[in-house]
Design a protein around this motif. Structure first.
Motif, PDB file in Angstrom:
ATOM      1  N   GLU A   1     -46.602   9.372  75.761  1.00  0.00           N
ATOM      2  CA  GLU A   1     -47.991   9.281  76.245  1.00  0.00           C
ATOM      3  C   GLU A   1     -48.108   9.680  77.711  1.00  0.00           C
ATOM      4  O   GLU A   1     -49.115  10.253  78.131  1.00  0.00           O
ATOM      5  N   ARG A   2     -47.066   9.385  78.498  1.00  0.00           N
ATOM      6  CA  ARG A   2     -47.126   9.632  79.944  1.00  0.00           C
ATOM      7  C   ARG A   2     -46.425  10.924  80.368  1.00  0.00           C
ATOM      8  O   ARG A   2     -46.412  11.263  81.544  1.00  0.00           O
ATOM      9  N   GLY A   3     -45.808  11.633  79.444  1.00  0.00           N
ATOM     10  CA  GLY A   3     -45.132  12.881  79.795  1.00  0.00           C
ATOM     11  C   GLY A   3     -43.950  12.688  80.715  1.00  0.00           C
ATOM     12  O   GLY A   3     -43.759  13.422  81.697  1.00  0.00           O
ATOM     13  N   THR A   4     -43.109  11.715  80.406  1.00  0.00           N
ATOM     14  CA  THR A   4     -41.959  11.372  81.256  1.00  0.00           C
ATOM     15  C   THR A   4     -40.892  12.467  81.227  1.00  0.00           C
ATOM     16  O   THR A   4     -40.544  12.978  80.165  1.00  0.00           O
ATOM     17  N   GLN A   5     -40.360  12.803  82.428  1.00  0.00           N
ATOM     18  CA  GLN A   5     -39.270  13.785  82.501  1.00  0.00           C
ATOM     19  C   GLN A   5     -37.882  13.133  82.482  1.00  0.00           C
ATOM     20  O   GLN A   5     -36.950  13.654  81.883  1.00  0.00           O
ATOM     21  N   ILE A   6     -37.745  11.998  83.187  1.00  0.00           N
ATOM     22  CA  ILE A   6     -36.465  11.295  83.279  1.00  0.00           C
ATOM     23  C   ILE A   6     -36.634   9.927  82.632  1.00  0.00           C
ATOM     24  O   ILE A   6     -37.470   9.124  83.068  1.00  0.00           O
TER      25      ILE A   6
ATOM     26  N   ARG B   1     -41.962  12.495  86.612  1.00  0.00           N
ATOM     27  CA  ARG B   1     -42.258  11.128  86.170  1.00  0.00           C
ATOM     28  C   ARG B   1     -40.941  10.481  85.746  1.00  0.00           C
ATOM     29  O   ARG B   1     -40.280  10.914  84.805  1.00  0.00           O
ATOM     30  N   PHE B   2     -40.592   9.440  86.471  1.00  0.00           N
ATOM     31  CA  PHE B   2     -39.253   8.848  86.434  1.00  0.00           C
ATOM     32  C   PHE B   2     -39.363   7.427  85.896  1.00  0.00           C
ATOM     33  O   PHE B   2     -40.036   6.580  86.480  1.00  0.00           O
ATOM     34  N   PHE B   3     -38.709   7.177  84.771  1.00  0.00           N
ATOM     35  CA  PHE B   3     -38.767   5.860  84.135  1.00  0.00           C
ATOM     36  C   PHE B   3     -37.369   5.296  83.933  1.00  0.00           C
ATOM     37  O   PHE B   3     -36.458   6.008  83.494  1.00  0.00           O
ATOM     38  N   TYR B   4     -37.187   4.027  84.270  1.00  0.00           N
ATOM     39  CA  TYR B   4     -35.974   3.306  83.890  1.00  0.00           C
ATOM     40  C   TYR B   4     -36.383   1.915  83.435  1.00  0.00           C
ATOM     41  O   TYR B   4     -37.038   1.201  84.183  1.00  0.00           O
ATOM     42  N   PHE B   5     -36.017   1.556  82.204  1.00  0.00           N
ATOM     43  CA  PHE B   5     -36.350   0.221  81.730  1.00  0.00           C
ATOM     44  C   PHE B   5     -35.417  -0.784  82.395  1.00  0.00           C
ATOM     45  O   PHE B   5     -34.210  -0.794  82.152  1.00  0.00           O
ATOM     46  N   THR B   6     -35.966  -1.631  83.249  1.00  0.00           N
ATOM     47  CA  THR B   6     -35.162  -2.572  84.018  1.00  0.00           C
ATOM     48  C   THR B   6     -36.004  -3.759  84.450  1.00  0.00           C
ATOM     49  O   THR B   6     -37.232  -3.646  84.580  1.00  0.00           O
TER      50      THR B   6
ATOM     51  N   THR C   1     -42.792  10.224  90.749  1.00  0.00           N
ATOM     52  CA  THR C   1     -43.758   9.217  90.324  1.00  0.00           C
ATOM     53  C   THR C   1     -43.038   8.230  89.425  1.00  0.00           C
ATOM     54  O   THR C   1     -42.420   8.628  88.426  1.00  0.00           O
ATOM     55  N   LEU C   2     -43.071   6.948  89.783  1.00  0.00           N
ATOM     56  CA  LEU C   2     -42.353   5.943  89.014  1.00  0.00           C
ATOM     57  C   LEU C   2     -43.180   5.480  87.825  1.00  0.00           C
ATOM     58  O   LEU C   2     -44.376   5.216  87.944  1.00  0.00           O
ATOM     59  N   MET C   3     -42.529   5.358  86.678  1.00  0.00           N
ATOM     60  CA  MET C   3     -43.149   4.854  85.463  1.00  0.00           C
ATOM     61  C   MET C   3     -42.623   3.436  85.236  1.00  0.00           C
ATOM     62  O   MET C   3     -41.411   3.240  85.096  1.00  0.00           O
ATOM     63  N   LEU C   4     -43.492   2.448  85.222  1.00  0.00           N
ATOM     64  CA  LEU C   4     -43.090   1.047  85.093  1.00  0.00           C
ATOM     65  C   LEU C   4     -43.595   0.484  83.773  1.00  0.00           C
ATOM     66  O   LEU C   4     -44.736   0.739  83.370  1.00  0.00           O
ATOM     67  N   TYR C   5     -42.751  -0.282  83.107  1.00  0.00           N
ATOM     68  CA  TYR C   5     -43.107  -0.880  81.818  1.00  0.00           C
ATOM     69  C   TYR C   5     -42.760  -2.364  81.856  1.00  0.00           C
ATOM     70  O   TYR C   5     -41.631  -2.741  82.170  1.00  0.00           O
ATOM     71  N   ASP C   6     -43.730  -3.204  81.526  1.00  0.00           N
ATOM     72  CA  ASP C   6     -43.526  -4.658  81.517  1.00  0.00           C
ATOM     73  C   ASP C   6     -43.681  -5.149  80.084  1.00  0.00           C
ATOM     74  O   ASP C   6     -44.769  -5.100  79.517  1.00  0.00           O
ATOM     75  N   GLY C   7     -42.602  -5.610  79.499  1.00  0.00           N
ATOM     76  CA  GLY C   7     -42.660  -6.084  78.124  1.00  0.00           C
ATOM     77  C   GLY C   7     -41.341  -5.873  77.418  1.00  0.00           C
ATOM     78  O   GLY C   7     -40.377  -5.371  77.986  1.00  0.00           O
ATOM     79  N   SER C   8     -41.292  -6.262  76.142  1.00  0.00           N
ATOM     80  CA  SER C   8     -40.073  -6.118  75.350  1.00  0.00           C
ATOM     81  C   SER C   8     -39.866  -4.657  74.968  1.00  0.00           C
ATOM     82  O   SER C   8     -40.818  -3.973  74.577  1.00  0.00           O
TER      83      SER C   8
ATOM     84  N   VAL D   1     -41.357   1.618  70.924  1.00  0.00           N
ATOM     85  CA  VAL D   1     -42.360   1.365  71.953  1.00  0.00           C
ATOM     86  C   VAL D   1     -42.077   2.113  73.263  1.00  0.00           C
ATOM     87  O   VAL D   1     -43.008   2.626  73.905  1.00  0.00           O
ATOM     88  N   LEU D   2     -40.821   2.230  73.675  1.00  0.00           N
ATOM     89  CA  LEU D   2     -40.522   2.945  74.917  1.00  0.00           C
ATOM     90  C   LEU D   2     -40.716   4.450  74.748  1.00  0.00           C
ATOM     91  O   LEU D   2     -41.093   5.152  75.698  1.00  0.00           O
ATOM     92  N   PHE D   3     -40.475   4.941  73.550  1.00  0.00           N
ATOM     93  CA  PHE D   3     -40.717   6.360  73.289  1.00  0.00           C
ATOM     94  C   PHE D   3     -42.218   6.646  73.199  1.00  0.00           C
ATOM     95  O   PHE D   3     -42.671   7.734  73.574  1.00  0.00           O
ATOM     96  N   ASP D   4     -42.997   5.662  72.719  1.00  0.00           N
ATOM     97  CA  ASP D   4     -44.458   5.781  72.771  1.00  0.00           C
ATOM     98  C   ASP D   4     -44.905   5.971  74.221  1.00  0.00           C
ATOM     99  O   ASP D   4     -45.708   6.850  74.541  1.00  0.00           O
ATOM    100  N   PHE D   5     -44.352   5.121  75.078  1.00  0.00           N
ATOM    101  CA  PHE D   5     -44.694   5.147  76.507  1.00  0.00           C
ATOM    102  C   PHE D   5     -44.304   6.482  77.137  1.00  0.00           C
ATOM    103  O   PHE D   5     -45.090   7.105  77.861  1.00  0.00           O
ATOM    104  N   ALA D   6     -43.089   6.957  76.835  1.00  0.00           N
ATOM    105  CA  ALA D   6     -42.608   8.215  77.410  1.00  0.00           C
ATOM    106  C   ALA D   6     -43.440   9.399  76.946  1.00  0.00           C
ATOM    107  O   ALA D   6     -43.763  10.299  77.734  1.00  0.00           O
TER     108      ALA D   6
END
Length: 358
Positions: free
Chosen positions: A60-65, A14-19, A38-45, A53-58
């Motif tokens: 909850e979703r079990g993000t690896q990157i 699970r791959f996330f980059y805030f962009t 699997t891409l993790m997408l976040y829309d918001g501040s 908030v981004l660590f909440d997201f990571a």
């Protein structure tokens, strides 16, 4: 190469980059599909309702990157959060940072407050190549304040203004002397290639000059001191703006800073603009505290002649502060490409400042 070998990205991760979609990191993130991620997408501040908030997201979703910017990590540190104690980040193994130089203090924050057993990879490249010149390596140690290595297949070297390759600790231009697959080959409406050559090959013929002011380290890593075209030159000594930001932003009252060189009495003097915590006003005592911090941890030449408070600092849509636009404003010239900024109205704060006339 960058994802599989340098980021340690595996199929199913699970791959996330805030962009934003307008930043090259969006293209870089989407390319993770080619590795089966699997891409993790976040829309918001990234800081609402707070910096967790981004660590909440990571969590909850079990993000690896997990990818973010150096500015976000600095803001999270100043907010005093400690995800290591408040979030389950067991799945997280790589944290990526880009957009601006990652300061040594941010390394301390990551390993002290986010996770101890994580590969912190500061990466640096360019929109032009939709990729990196230097970045991470999961098989190498992480050294405080350093980018781990030059990327595979990229003959990255540091050169002085005469084109001589420099050794560890010597500051100069980031260059690449071999071709690579994502190198642009031409510009639109540039049939003779004049603008293309001027952009990348004018300074060193047949060698890509990227415009970053850098130095290699004794560990064969790299430190980025800022953009070459934003490098300050008081008394003929080149100073990277990141060297000043690192110290100024360690002062608790300072949220963000921007440094430019102002032509003054036949030389160049450093002017430091600061955005302070809400409700605070810059006074002589705080100005001197900022100067002292810079003087004690760098050199007397780094100390700004003027420290000026502003309510906002202009930045691109990808979050990068724009020193050159401010430089043009204080020199009485119009700023270019205002439409490329996320907050172009901030440029007006730098027009006609009386503090710059004395």
């Amino acid at each position: 190469k960058e994802h599989r070998l340098h980021v340690d990205l595996y199929p199913g991760d699970r791959f996330f980059y805030f962009t934003t979609c307008g930043w090259m990191m969006w293209n870089w993130l989407v390319s993770g599909l080619a590795s089966g991620a699997t891409l993790m997408l976040y829309d918001g501040s990234p800081v609402y309702p707070d910096e967790n908030v981004l660590f909440d997201f990571a969590a909850e979703r079990g993000t690896q990157i997990f990818g973010t910017s150096a500015k976000f990590l600095d803001a999270a540190a100043k907010a005093g959060i400690c995800p290591r104690k408040t979030h389950d980040l067991r799945s997280l193994r790589t944290l990526l940072s880009t957009g601006s130089p990652l300061m040594p203090e941010s390394f301390d924050f990551v390993y002290g407050s986010i996770k101890e057993d994580i590969c912190l990879s500061s990466i640096s490249g360019g929109t032009d190549i939709v990729g990196c010149f230097v970045g991470g390596n999961p098989t190498l140690p992480v050294w405080r304040g350093e980018i781990q290595c030059r990327l595979l297949g990229m003959r990255v070297e540091v050169r002085d203004d005469e084109g001589v390759v420099l050794g560890p600790g010597e500051k100069g231009e980031l260059t690449c002397s071999n071709a690579f697959p994502s190198m642009p080959v031409s510009f639109w409406n540039d049939s003779k290639g004049d603008r293309y050559r001027a952009a990348y090959f004018e300074k060193f013929p047949e060698v890509w000059c990227h415009g970053d002011y850098v130095a290699t380290t004794q560990h064969d890593g790299m430190i980025v001191y800022g953009r070459s075209d934003a490098t300050l030159n008081p008394g003929g000594v080149r100073i990277g703006t990141a060297e000043i930001y690192r110290q100024a932003e360690q002062v608790n009252e300072v949220v963000e800073s921007l440094a430019v060189g102002q032509t003054w009495e036949g030389d160049v003097r450093i002017v430091l603009f600061v955005r302070l915590r809400e409700g605070l006003t810059l006074n002589e005592s705080l100005s001197e505290q900022i100067r002292d911090r810079i003087r004690q941890n760098t050199t007397p030449r780094h100390v700004p002649a003027r420290v000026i408070q502003v309510s906002d600092i202009p930045r691109t849509r990808s979050g990068k502060i724009v020193e050159l636009a401010v430089q043009r404003i204080i020199d009485g010239e119009p700023a270019r490409n205002r439409d490329a900024l996320a907050n172009p109205e901030a440029l007006d704060l730098f027009v006609g400042l009386s503090e710059l006339q004395r």
